[in-house]
Design a protein around this motif. Structure first.
Motif, PDB file in Angstrom:
ATOM      1  N   GLU A  60      -5.786  13.790   6.844  1.00 31.19           N
ATOM      2  CA  GLU A  60      -6.213  14.393   5.573  1.00 31.19           C
ATOM      3  C   GLU A  60      -5.784  13.522   4.393  1.00 31.19           C
ATOM      4  OE1 GLU A  60      -5.049  18.500   5.120  1.00 31.19           O
ATOM      5  OE2 GLU A  60      -5.653  18.947   7.185  1.00 31.19           O
ATOM      6  N   ALA A  61      -4.531  13.033   4.436  1.00 32.81           N
ATOM      7  CA  ALA A  61      -4.032  12.222   3.325  1.00 32.81           C
ATOM      8  C   ALA A  61      -4.828  10.927   3.188  1.00 32.81           C
ATOM      9  CB  ALA A  61      -2.549  11.907   3.525  1.00 32.81           C
ATOM     10  N   ASP A  96      11.778  14.181  -2.529  1.00 33.28           N
ATOM     11  CA  ASP A  96      10.853  13.053  -2.450  1.00 33.28           C
ATOM     12  C   ASP A  96       9.777  13.292  -1.392  1.00 33.28           C
ATOM     13  OD1 ASP A  96       9.919  10.678  -3.386  1.00 33.28           O
ATOM     14  OD2 ASP A  96      10.955   9.474  -1.859  1.00 33.28           O
ATOM     15  N   ARG A 122      -2.347  15.949   9.251  1.00 29.12           N
ATOM     16  CA  ARG A 122      -2.175  15.775   7.812  1.00 29.12           C
ATOM     17  C   ARG A 122      -2.245  14.305   7.413  1.00 29.12           C
ATOM     18  NH1 ARG A 122       3.161  19.482   7.234  1.00 29.12           N
ATOM     19  NH2 ARG A 122       2.226  21.503   7.675  1.00 29.12           N
ATOM     20  N   TRP A 174       1.717  17.154  -2.872  1.00 34.27           N
ATOM     21  CA  TRP A 174       0.238  17.011  -2.928  1.00 34.27           C
ATOM     22  C   TRP A 174      -0.455  18.247  -2.347  1.00 34.27           C
ATOM     23  CZ3 TRP A 174      -3.809  15.924   0.752  1.00 34.27           C
ATOM     24  CH2 TRP A 174      -5.003  15.512   0.141  1.00 34.27           C
ATOM     25  N   ALA A 232      -8.407  11.675   1.909  1.00 31.84           N
ATOM     26  CA  ALA A 232      -8.458  11.998   0.484  1.00 31.84           C
ATOM     27  C   ALA A 232      -8.131  10.787  -0.378  1.00 31.84           C
ATOM     28  CB  ALA A 232      -7.486  13.130   0.172  1.00 31.84           C
ATOM     29  N   GLY A 233      -7.590   9.721   0.236  1.00 36.42           N
ATOM     30  CA  GLY A 233      -7.246   8.544  -0.555  1.00 36.42           C
ATOM     31  C   GLY A 233      -5.840   8.598  -1.101  1.00 36.42           C
ATOM     32  N   LEU A 234      -5.105   9.674  -0.775  1.00 36.99           N
ATOM     33  CA  LEU A 234      -3.721   9.753  -1.231  1.00 36.99           C
ATOM     34  C   LEU A 234      -2.914   8.618  -0.616  1.00 36.99           C
ATOM     35  CD1 LEU A 234      -1.577  11.488  -2.769  1.00 36.99           C
ATOM     36  CD2 LEU A 234      -1.120  12.615  -0.581  1.00 36.99           C
ATOM     37  N   TRP A 241       4.576  15.120   8.228  1.00 36.76           N
ATOM     38  CA  TRP A 241       5.068  16.104   9.202  1.00 36.76           C
ATOM     39  C   TRP A 241       3.948  16.638  10.078  1.00 36.76           C
ATOM     40  CZ3 TRP A 241       9.815  14.836   8.468  1.00 36.76           C
ATOM     41  CH2 TRP A 241      10.290  14.591   7.173  1.00 36.76           C
ATOM     42  N   ARG A 250      -3.188  20.606  -4.353  1.00 37.14           N
ATOM     43  CA  ARG A 250      -4.608  20.744  -3.984  1.00 37.14           C
ATOM     44  C   ARG A 250      -4.962  22.181  -3.639  1.00 37.14           C
ATOM     45  NH1 ARG A 250      -5.786  18.582   2.113  1.00 37.14           N
ATOM     46  NH2 ARG A 250      -4.062  19.643   3.148  1.00 37.14           N
ATOM     47  N   PHE A 259       5.415   7.850   2.966  1.00 39.31           N
ATOM     48  CA  PHE A 259       5.836   9.267   3.008  1.00 39.31           C
ATOM     49  C   PHE A 259       5.449   9.853   4.358  1.00 39.31           C
ATOM     50  CE2 PHE A 259       1.691  11.287   2.388  1.00 39.31           C
ATOM     51  CZ  PHE A 259       0.947  10.274   1.816  1.00 39.31           C
ATOM     52  N   TYR A 260       6.137  10.949   4.696  1.00 38.83           N
ATOM     53  CA  TYR A 260       5.853  11.642   5.953  1.00 38.83           C
ATOM     54  C   TYR A 260       5.035  12.881   5.652  1.00 38.83           C
ATOM     55  CZ  TYR A 260       9.593   8.674   7.685  1.00 38.83           C
ATOM     56  OH  TYR A 260      10.352   7.600   8.007  1.00 38.83           O
ATOM     57  N   GLU A 279      -3.155   4.925   1.504  1.00 38.63           N
ATOM     58  CA  GLU A 279      -4.132   3.847   1.721  1.00 38.63           C
ATOM     59  C   GLU A 279      -4.104   3.365   3.166  1.00 38.63           C
ATOM     60  OE1 GLU A 279      -3.584   2.593  -2.900  1.00 38.63           O
ATOM     61  OE2 GLU A 279      -2.326   1.770  -1.330  1.00 38.63           O
ATOM     62  N   ALA A 324       0.835  -1.210   0.000  1.00 39.16           N
ATOM     63  CA  ALA A 324       0.000   0.000   0.000  1.00 39.16           C
ATOM     64  C   ALA A 324       0.865   1.253   0.000  1.00 39.16           C
ATOM     65  CB  ALA A 324      -0.912   0.002   1.224  1.00 39.16           C
ATOM     66  N   ILE A 325       0.190   2.395  -0.211  1.00 39.97           N
ATOM     67  CA  ILE A 325       0.819   3.707  -0.013  1.00 39.97           C
ATOM     68  C   ILE A 325       0.529   4.075   1.440  1.00 39.97           C
ATOM     69  CG2 ILE A 325       0.972   6.069  -0.847  1.00 39.97           C
ATOM     70  CD1 ILE A 325       1.417   4.031  -3.057  1.00 39.97           C
ATOM     71  N   GLN A 356       4.498  -0.291  -0.656  1.00 37.17           N
ATOM     72  CA  GLN A 356       5.047   0.092  -1.945  1.00 37.17           C
ATOM     73  C   GLN A 356       5.728   1.447  -1.838  1.00 37.17           C
ATOM     74  OE1 GLN A 356       2.187   0.713  -5.052  1.00 37.17           O
ATOM     75  NE2 GLN A 356       3.752   0.798  -6.656  1.00 37.17           N
ATOM     76  N   ARG A 357       5.076   2.333  -1.103  1.00 36.06           N
ATOM     77  CA  ARG A 357       5.617   3.691  -0.994  1.00 36.06           C
ATOM     78  C   ARG A 357       5.160   4.253   0.346  1.00 36.06           C
ATOM     79  NH1 ARG A 357       7.405   8.436  -1.604  1.00 36.06           N
ATOM     80  NH2 ARG A 357       7.130   9.914  -3.312  1.00 36.06           N
ATOM     81  N   PRO A 404      -6.423  10.918  -6.176  1.00 31.73           N
ATOM     82  CA  PRO A 404      -5.644   9.706  -5.908  1.00 31.73           C
ATOM     83  C   PRO A 404      -6.456   8.429  -6.123  1.00 31.73           C
ATOM     84  CG  PRO A 404      -6.141  10.859  -3.865  1.00 31.73           C
ATOM     85  CD  PRO A 404      -6.593  11.739  -4.960  1.00 31.73           C
ATOM     86  N   ASP A 405      -7.779   8.529  -6.111  1.00 30.34           N
ATOM     87  CA  ASP A 405      -8.590   7.325  -6.319  1.00 30.34           C
ATOM     88  C   ASP A 405      -8.404   6.800  -7.737  1.00 30.34           C
ATOM     89  OD1 ASP A 405      -9.740   9.761  -7.021  1.00 30.34           O
ATOM     90  OD2 ASP A 405     -11.736   8.851  -7.177  1.00 30.34           O
ATOM     91  N   SER A 437      -1.437  13.071  -7.156  1.00 28.64           N
ATOM     92  CA  SER A 437      -2.550  13.554  -7.968  1.00 28.64           C
ATOM     93  C   SER A 437      -3.647  14.050  -7.050  1.00 28.64           C
ATOM     94  CB  SER A 437      -3.090  12.434  -8.851  1.00 28.64           C
ATOM     95  OG  SER A 437      -4.281  12.864  -9.489  1.00 28.64           O
ATOM     96  N   ARG A 481      -3.437   6.607  -8.696  1.00 27.15           N
ATOM     97  CA  ARG A 481      -2.801   6.149  -7.469  1.00 27.15           C
ATOM     98  C   ARG A 481      -1.309   6.468  -7.537  1.00 27.15           C
ATOM     99  NH1 ARG A 481      -0.317   1.413  -5.819  1.00 27.15           N
ATOM    100  NH2 ARG A 481      -0.717   0.828  -3.639  1.00 27.15           N
ATOM    101  N   VAL A 482      -0.762   6.779  -6.406  1.00 30.21           N
ATOM    102  CA  VAL A 482       0.663   7.070  -6.332  1.00 30.21           C
ATOM    103  C   VAL A 482       1.430   5.876  -6.914  1.00 30.21           C
ATOM    104  CG1 VAL A 482       2.583   7.476  -4.759  1.00 30.21           C
ATOM    105  CG2 VAL A 482       0.375   8.568  -4.346  1.00 30.21           C
ATOM    106  N   LEU A 486       6.418  13.727  -0.803  1.00 29.62           N
ATOM    107  CA  LEU A 486       5.106  13.520  -1.437  1.00 29.62           C
ATOM    108  C   LEU A 486       4.044  14.439  -0.863  1.00 29.62           C
ATOM    109  CD1 LEU A 486       3.100  12.022  -3.189  1.00 29.62           C
ATOM    110  CD2 LEU A 486       3.070  10.172  -1.532  1.00 29.62           C
ATOM    111  N   TRP A 487       4.060  14.567   0.487  1.00 30.60           N
ATOM    112  CA  TRP A 487       3.010  15.373   1.121  1.00 30.60           C
ATOM    113  C   TRP A 487       3.023  16.818   0.623  1.00 30.60           C
ATOM    114  CZ3 TRP A 487      -1.403  15.447   3.627  1.00 30.60           C
ATOM    115  CH2 TRP A 487      -1.803  16.668   4.129  1.00 30.60           C
TER     116      TRP A 487
END
Lengths: 306, 494
Positions: free
Chosen positions: A199-200, B64, A196, B70, A203-205, A192, B74, A189-190, A207, A154-155, A186-187, B105-106, B102, B109-110, B66-67
């Motif tokens: 929120e991520a 790198d 947030r 994004w 939003a589905g950014l 911070w 947005r 990210f932070y 998983e 997952a992300i 898979q990936r 993201p649905d 994106s 997907r990343v 990502l946050w």
């Protein structure tokens, strides 16, 4: 550099009157002292501004609330207070270790890592205990995930690499299962910040995400629409709530005064109102041993035992 | 169907139609123009937003982070307002053509490949990777994709892809259309009463003329002309001219009809005159013989009383016949002196002493200063006849007026009374013998006939006007140049 809290100044003044030892002192310094007493402001300017570092263990973007809390603390402490905020936990920790802030509200994880350099002042009481949990959350559309291990490939969103609930605990879980964040997902990210992460995930950014349970619960009171788009999959064991610590910049008296003010917040209406906005029940004395469980996780992950 | 409508409806309808067609054409033109401009707006908006985003995400992409990428993407999606130019989706792909982040993201997907998750994106990622310039192309009929490279130190580390969806015509212009409809409605509300009023202005005089025209032939033109007063309009538009010409035509029709009636009446009276004169002459000859025979028998015969009574009866009957024939056979005697003011006074005295004259308010006036060159006897007879008629018509407590004056080369007699007016139907036969039908009256029924005959013989004119409450007879007699007092002749030219 010596600091004179207002309380001490008054005592000194009384002492001078009673002992009658130095009339010249009165004649020379009385106008100055009067000037200093004429207003809190002038008294406060005599002292260095108290700097308190904040990390995203609490909600972000609460500028108005922080202004009120700062005003409250200034009134109680009798000196100017400044909240210091930075992008990440790491920067505040750096400032705390270098003595660039007097106090800091940190996660238990960095505290146990640097407990020699930092002194516990108080820990907040949440639900009556100085304890909190780490939550694993997923988007509400995901109704199959039951465990962190289900999120293979997952992300995944972490709050901060210096956060117990937002990185250390889930990482520990994965290590126990013989994996690690980098291999399992898979990936990653932070973000911070805990808010947030929510929120991520909403939003589905991401998983899946690891988040401070206290932040999630508090946000569900303020922004129920946001938390409703996430689902809490699992809750961790209880850990010591992120404490407020004193750095080398704060002397014992200042720490004591700050501790008294924080402990006394629950006893006056203004303080209770502020606590209520923080969704906390108050502050309490805690022992360093409260954070031992985090220390264990930290050591085990650091030693790569799994 | 439209042809059957009155101008009162047609004019406002036409005005409304013109307004609506005009508004519709202008609206469609402007909206169409705007709609075509929208593509360019989308492209320009996409380019400028893409450049801003590409600059903003460059540093976090290198880290790198990502946050932060994004969060940057947005930001333009959350700002209130400007929905029309808001991109549908903003996606950042990395140098390998995978989704970095994106706003949807649905779908994207990343770490997925955009061409795989959305077939419309299939060939773009490869194409845009070649060039460092902004590229754009239509994904389908309504979606525009703008691709802006993310450049760091001149090398491309990724692309910002902005997808714009052309809004449906009504989504974008619904508000404008509503505004247009409301404005048109207001204009129509203002214009319709004006159109109605204009229609009325055109229709009313036409309706009036049409109504009058329909009645020609069944009603007398003079009355129709009376109902069409001369317009106050001074304009020279078609309706005013039509009205004036129509009024003129009615006048000519009325004159013609009057002339015809006059001629018919004159012809009839002349024929009657000839007939009665012929009959009177034929009767007069044997009548004279019979009266002579009777006279002779009276003088010489000595009959018994029965014969005497019989003869006397015959003589009275024959004399009555003679009188009637004499009355019918009007032959103006031109003998006698010129008409003098005293003659008029005599006539008035005579009339005032008449039985019927009692109680009548008789007003008279004459402006004769000396003898008038007209034979007095026929003029007096005319005057007596007219006055006696008037007095009888006026009745008790009535009014009779009489004016006599010389005007230019003619004498004018006017006799008016306040009695019952003469009905229209009787007018045409007024001067015929026994035409009045006043059987209960003491008149012979020959007064006006006699007047008419005398006037004709004097080359004059007689006419009558009768309204309720006032009836006037007017006689005009031309003065004679020179008169032989002893001559007994009928003026020529009858």
């Amino acid at each position: 550099m010596t600091m004179f809290p207002p309380g001490n100044m008054r005592i000194g003044w009384g002492y001078a009157l009673v002992t009658n030892r130095a009339r010249w002192f009165i004649g020379l310094f009385l106008p100055v002292v009067f000037c200093m007493l004429a207003g809190m402001q002038s008294v406060a300017t005599a002292d260095r501004t108290l700097r308190i570092g904040l990390t995203p263990v609490m909600l972000e973007d609460q500028v108005r609330f922080l202004d009120r809390w700062r005003g409250y603390l200034e009134k109680r402490l009798g000196r100017e207070v400044e909240f210091v905020r930075r992008n990440s936990y790491g920067e505040i920790i750096e400032l705390a270790l270098r003595g660039r802030v007097d106090f800091a509200w940190l996660c238990g994880f960095p505290y146990v890592q640097h407990r020699d350099a930092l002194n516990l002042v108080v820990a907040p009481l949440y639900d009556g205990e100085p304890l909190y949990q780490s939550y694993l959350i997923v988007p509400v559309s995901d109704d199959t995930t039951r465990h962190l291990l289900d999120l293979r490939g997952a992300i995944f969103a972490y709050a901060d690499p210096n956060s117990n609930s937002g990185w250390l605990y889930p990482e520990h879980v994965l290590r126990q299962a013989g994996s690690s964040g980098e291999r399992h997902f898979q990936r990653t990210f932070y973000t911070w910040g805990h808010q947030r992460v929510i929120e991520a995930v909403a939003a589905g950014l991401a998983e899946g995400g690891a988040v401070d349970g206290y932040v999630w619960e508090t946000l569900s009171r303020i922004e129920p629409n946001l938390t409703a788009r996430t689902r809490v999959v699992s809750r961790s064991d209880h850990f010591g709530f992120p404490p407020i610590v004193a750095t080398s910049a704060a002397d014992e008296a200042t720490s004591e005064a700050f501790r008294e003010v924080l402990l006394g917040m629950v006893e006056d209406p203004m303080g209770r109102e502020l606590l209520d906005e923080l969704n906390l029940d108050g502050f309490a004395h805690v022992e360093s041993s409260l954070y031992e469980s985090i220390g264990v996780l930290s050591r085990e992950v650091a030693e790569g035992r799994y | 169907m439209l042809e059957a409508l009155s101008y009162r409806v047609k004019v406002p309808l036409n005005i409304s139609l013109v307004v609506m067609v005009t508004v519709g054409v202008i609206t469609l033109t402007l909206l169409g123009y705007n709609y075509r401009l929208m593509d360019r707006e989308m492209l320009q908006g996409g380019e400028s937003l893409g450049r801003v985003l590409a600059k903003g995400v460059a540093a976090p992409m290198l880290r790198d982070d990502l946050w932060t990428v994004w969060d940057t993407l947005r930001a333009p999606m959350d700002v209130d307002g400007g929905e029309s130019l808001r991109p549908e989706t903003v996606t950042v792909i990395d140098g390998a053509g995978r989704v970095f982040a994106s706003t949807r993201p649905d779908v994207f997907r990343v770490a997925s490949r955009p061409g795989v998750v959305d077939s419309r994106y299939a060939d773009l990622s490869g194409a845009s990777a070649d060039s460092a310039a902004v590229a754009s192309r239509w994904l389908d009929g309504d979606s525009l994709l703008v691709s802006v490279p993310v450049l760091v130190d001149g090398s491309e580390i990724g692309n910002v892809l902005l997808e714009y969806r052309r809004p449906a015509f009504f989504d974008r212009f619904g508000g404008a259309l509503q505004q247009v409809f409301a404005t048109t409605l207001v204009i129509l509300l203002i214009v319709l009463p004006i159109g109605w009023w204009l229609g009325m202005r055109v229709a009313r005089p036409l309706q009036e003329l049409a109504g009058l025209m329909d009645r020609i032939g069944t009603e007398s033109p003079s009355r129709l002309r009376h109902e069409l007063p001369a317009g106050a309009q001074t304009g020279r538009d078609e309706i005013v001219r039509l009205r004036a010409r129509f009024r003129e035509m009615l006048g000519q029709l009325a004159d013609k009809e009057m002339l015809e009636q006059e001629m018919v009446r004159a012809d009839r009276l002349a024929a009657l005159g000839r007939l009665t004169a012929g009959i009177a002459h034929e009767i007069n000859n044997p009548l004279g013989g019979m009266l002579n025979a009777l006279s002779t028998q009276r003088r010489h015969g000595r009959g018994d009383p029965v014969t005497e009574r019989t003869l006397s009866l015959l003589e009275r009957g024959l004399e009555q016949v003679r009188d009637i024939v004499a009355a019918l056979l009007v032959e103006a005697r031109f003998k006698g002196h010129d008409l003098r003011p005293e003659d008029i006074a005599d006539v008035i005295t005579l009339v005032e002493s008449d039985d019927h004259g009692s109680g009548v308010d008789l007003e008279w006036e004459h402006r004769l200063e000396g003898p008038v060159p007209l034979p007095s006897t026929p003029v007096r007879q005319i005057l007596i006849n007219l006055l006696l008629n008037a007095v009888r018509a006026a009745g008790k407590a009535g009014y009779v007026g009489c004016w006599i004056e010389c005007e230019g080369q003619s004498l004018r007699l006017t006799v008016c009374n306040s009695g019952r007016h003469i009905p229209e139907a009787q007018m045409g036969h007024l001067f015929e013998p026994f035409s009045t039908g006043d059987t209960d009256d003491s008149g012979t029924g020959l007064g006006l006939w006699v007047c008419y005959q005398i006037v004709q013989q004097l080359n004059g004119r007689i006419d009558v006007r009768s309204h309720p409450g006032r009836t006037c007879f007017r006689v005009e007699l031309p003065l004679m140049e020179r008169r032989d007092h002893d001559a007994e002749a009928v003026p020529a030219g009858r």
